[in-house]
Design a protein around this motif. Structure first.
Motif, PDB file in Angstrom:
ATOM      1  N   VAL A 138       0.835  -1.199   0.000  1.00  0.00           N
ATOM      2  CA  VAL A 138       0.000   0.000   0.000  1.00  0.00           C
ATOM      3  C   VAL A 138       0.870   1.249   0.000  1.00  0.00           C
ATOM      4  CG1 VAL A 138      -1.830   1.269   1.175  1.00  0.00           C
ATOM      5  CG2 VAL A 138      -1.761  -1.232   1.316  1.00  0.00           C
ATOM      6  N   ASN A 139       0.579   2.174  -0.918  1.00  0.00           N
ATOM      7  CA  ASN A 139       1.259   3.455  -0.985  1.00  0.00           C
ATOM      8  C   ASN A 139       0.369   4.529  -0.365  1.00  0.00           C
ATOM      9  OD1 ASN A 139       2.655   5.756  -1.540  1.00  0.00           O
ATOM     10  ND2 ASN A 139       2.582   5.586  -3.767  1.00  0.00           N
ATOM     11  N   PRO A 140       0.628   4.933   0.884  1.00  0.00           N
ATOM     12  CA  PRO A 140      -0.231   5.944   1.517  1.00  0.00           C
ATOM     13  C   PRO A 140      -0.098   7.320   0.883  1.00  0.00           C
ATOM     14  CG  PRO A 140       1.666   5.454   2.906  1.00  0.00           C
ATOM     15  CD  PRO A 140       1.706   4.470   1.772  1.00  0.00           C
ATOM     16  N   LYS A 141       0.944   7.526   0.037  1.00  0.00           N
ATOM     17  CA  LYS A 141       1.135   8.810  -0.611  1.00  0.00           C
ATOM     18  C   LYS A 141       0.424   8.891  -1.967  1.00  0.00           C
ATOM     19  CE  LYS A 141       5.570   9.843   1.576  1.00  0.00           C
ATOM     20  NZ  LYS A 141       7.006  10.173   1.351  1.00  0.00           N
ATOM     21  N   ALA A 142      -0.175   7.798  -2.395  1.00  0.00           N
ATOM     22  CA  ALA A 142      -0.946   7.830  -3.645  1.00  0.00           C
ATOM     23  C   ALA A 142      -2.133   8.770  -3.472  1.00  0.00           C
ATOM     24  CB  ALA A 142      -1.432   6.425  -4.005  1.00  0.00           C
ATOM     25  N   ARG A 143      -2.715   9.194  -4.596  1.00  0.00           N
ATOM     26  CA  ARG A 143      -3.794  10.191  -4.508  1.00  0.00           C
ATOM     27  C   ARG A 143      -4.929   9.701  -3.613  1.00  0.00           C
ATOM     28  NH1 ARG A 143      -8.304  12.405  -8.031  1.00  0.00           N
ATOM     29  NH2 ARG A 143      -8.495  14.513  -7.236  1.00  0.00           N
ATOM     30  N   ARG A 144      -5.234   8.404  -3.676  1.00  0.00           N
ATOM     31  CA  ARG A 144      -6.300   7.860  -2.834  1.00  0.00           C
ATOM     32  C   ARG A 144      -5.721   7.019  -1.704  1.00  0.00           C
ATOM     33  NH1 ARG A 144     -10.286   4.900  -6.906  1.00  0.00           N
ATOM     34  NH2 ARG A 144     -11.520   4.697  -4.993  1.00  0.00           N
ATOM     35  N   GLY A 145      -4.442   7.270  -1.398  1.00  0.00           N
ATOM     36  CA  GLY A 145      -3.747   6.446  -0.425  1.00  0.00           C
ATOM     37  C   GLY A 145      -4.249   6.558   0.998  1.00  0.00           C
ATOM     38  N   ILE A 181      -3.883  -5.489  -9.062  1.00  0.00           N
ATOM     39  CA  ILE A 181      -3.797  -4.026  -9.046  1.00  0.00           C
ATOM     40  C   ILE A 181      -5.049  -3.441  -8.391  1.00  0.00           C
ATOM     41  CG2 ILE A 181      -3.646  -1.932 -10.456  1.00  0.00           C
ATOM     42  CD1 ILE A 181      -2.301  -3.746 -12.607  1.00  0.00           C
ATOM     43  N   ILE A 182      -4.826  -2.626  -7.355  1.00  0.00           N
ATOM     44  CA  ILE A 182      -5.893  -1.816  -6.769  1.00  0.00           C
ATOM     45  C   ILE A 182      -5.571  -0.369  -7.118  1.00  0.00           C
ATOM     46  CG2 ILE A 182      -7.119  -1.154  -4.665  1.00  0.00           C
ATOM     47  CD1 ILE A 182      -7.449  -4.104  -5.314  1.00  0.00           C
ATOM     48  N   PRO A 183      -6.278   0.218  -8.104  1.00  0.00           N
ATOM     49  CA  PRO A 183      -5.884   1.538  -8.639  1.00  0.00           C
ATOM     50  C   PRO A 183      -6.217   2.673  -7.668  1.00  0.00           C
ATOM     51  CG  PRO A 183      -7.873   0.752  -9.716  1.00  0.00           C
ATOM     52  CD  PRO A 183      -7.422  -0.350  -8.827  1.00  0.00           C
ATOM     53  N   MET A 184      -5.164   3.274  -7.091  1.00  0.00           N
ATOM     54  CA  MET A 184      -5.352   4.346  -6.120  1.00  0.00           C
ATOM     55  C   MET A 184      -4.595   5.607  -6.519  1.00  0.00           C
ATOM     56  SD  MET A 184      -5.160   2.109  -2.572  1.00  0.00           S
ATOM     57  CE  MET A 184      -5.822   3.401  -1.538  1.00  0.00           C
ATOM     58  N   GLY A 185      -4.155   5.690  -7.783  1.00  0.00           N
ATOM     59  CA  GLY A 185      -3.396   6.843  -8.240  1.00  0.00           C
ATOM     60  C   GLY A 185      -4.264   7.906  -8.890  1.00  0.00           C
ATOM     61  N   THR A 186      -3.618   8.762  -9.675  1.00  0.00           N
ATOM     62  CA  THR A 186      -4.322   9.866 -10.339  1.00  0.00           C
ATOM     63  C   THR A 186      -4.839   9.446 -11.711  1.00  0.00           C
ATOM     64  OG1 THR A 186      -2.895  11.465  -9.206  1.00  0.00           O
ATOM     65  CG2 THR A 186      -4.104  12.244 -11.138  1.00  0.00           C
TER      66      THR A 186
END
Length: 311
Positions: A13-20, A88-93
């Motif tokens: 998990v990337n907590p810095k992603a847009r939906r992180g 893939i769980i898409p949580m980016g921009t």
């Protein structure tokens, strides 16, 4: 019962992603309800993804990346070497790889795709050994990536990209480059050179109208117009992948490209600056297995059948 029931999933998990900052609890619940045993690992920097996969690969049967395109690409080489299939769980921009694979942007529905267990073997592109799924580029998009304020990106998403793009266009300049394909070198003056592995990039643009992420080749284009503001006329063509019809846009298709510039220039892969020129681009056909919906897995086969019937 499907073929991934009771298997072990490493969830990165990337907590810095847009939906992180969204809770991943519903995702974990969906995965566990589908029979997976989930271990969650967070990462603060992209290089940690590959290290986590290498470190924990013996404890997992599949790896799931929660983040944007840059996060997913950072996992690619380690996933290839470990042989683990990737979810893939898409949580980016932009989430362009999810768009290419028709993975839902709703996090719970994306988790359902993994639980259903269907996979698609897809190509991976590399530039100087760094992996990318969508596109790697030199020039305008690299200037955009370097000038994009992370806070602006996280707050405004694609609109933030548009604001930054306008600023980049006002300062853009040609650069000289040498493109080598199959041993033949071509000198160009260009605003941007992009090499695509997948289909979508830049929030929904299309690399080339017939491009697929499992077609075994790379698609290159070079923007060689004399007036950059002609880009406004080209925008619609980029959305459909037909920009190669314009005389100012050089295109090529190959399995390897070499690009040299007079001075080292940064290379942007899936939104992240990872290397610089001289740059060697290469495709690795069907290098990684990714969980994808049935419609996406059938698309290339349907296209081939349609071509055969029309022929």
């Amino acid at each position: 019962m499907n073929d991934i029931t009771t298997r072990r999933a490493l969830l990165l998990v990337n907590p810095k992603a847009r939906r992180g900052q969204e809770s991943i609890a519903p995702v974990v619940e969906r995965l566990e309800a589908g029979g997976l045993r989930v271990s969650v690992e967070t990462f603060e920097a992209l290089p940690e993804i590959a290290r986590d996969i290498v470190r924990l690969r013996h404890r997992a049967d599949l790896v799931i990346v929660c983040g944007g395109d840059g996060s997913v690409s950072s996992a690619a080489v380690a996933a290839m070497e470990s042989g683990l299939p990737m979810g893939i769980i898409p949580m980016g921009t932009a989430n362009d790889l999810a768009r290419t694979l028709e993975i839902p942007l709703d996090l719970r529905k994306a988790a359902d795709v993994i639980v259903q267990g269907g996979r698609r073997l897809i190509d991976v592109g590399t530039v100087n050994g760094h992996a990318f799924f969508n596109v790697a580029s030199i020039g305008l998009s690299t200037d955009l990536a370097q000038g994009l304020d992370p806070a602006l990106k996280k707050r405004f998403g694609r609109f933030g990209y548009a604001l930054a793009a306008m600023k980049v266009l006002t300062k853009a300049r040609h650069f000289e480059a040498r493109i080598t394909e199959k041993g033949v070198a071509t000198e160009v003056e260009t605003y941007q050179i992009a090499v695509g592995n997948g289909r979508h990039y830049g929030g929904g643009n299309v690399v080339e109208e017939t491009a697929e992420i499992d077609d075994g080749h790379l698609d290159l284009y070079s923007l060689e117009m004399t007036n950059l503001w002609k880009m406004a006329l080209l925008l619609r063509s980029f959305r459909s992948g037909t920009h190669g019809a314009w005389s100012e846009v050089r295109t090529a298709r190959c399995v390897e490209f070499d690009i040299e510039t007079k001075r080292p220039m940064p290379v942007n892969t899936d939104g992240e600056i990872v290397t610089s020129t001289p740059a060697h681009f290469k495709v690795h056909p069907k290098a990684i297995s990714v969980f994808a919906p049935a419609a996406a897995r059938m698309q290339p086969r349907t296209k081939v059948l349609g071509d055969a019937v029309s022929g």
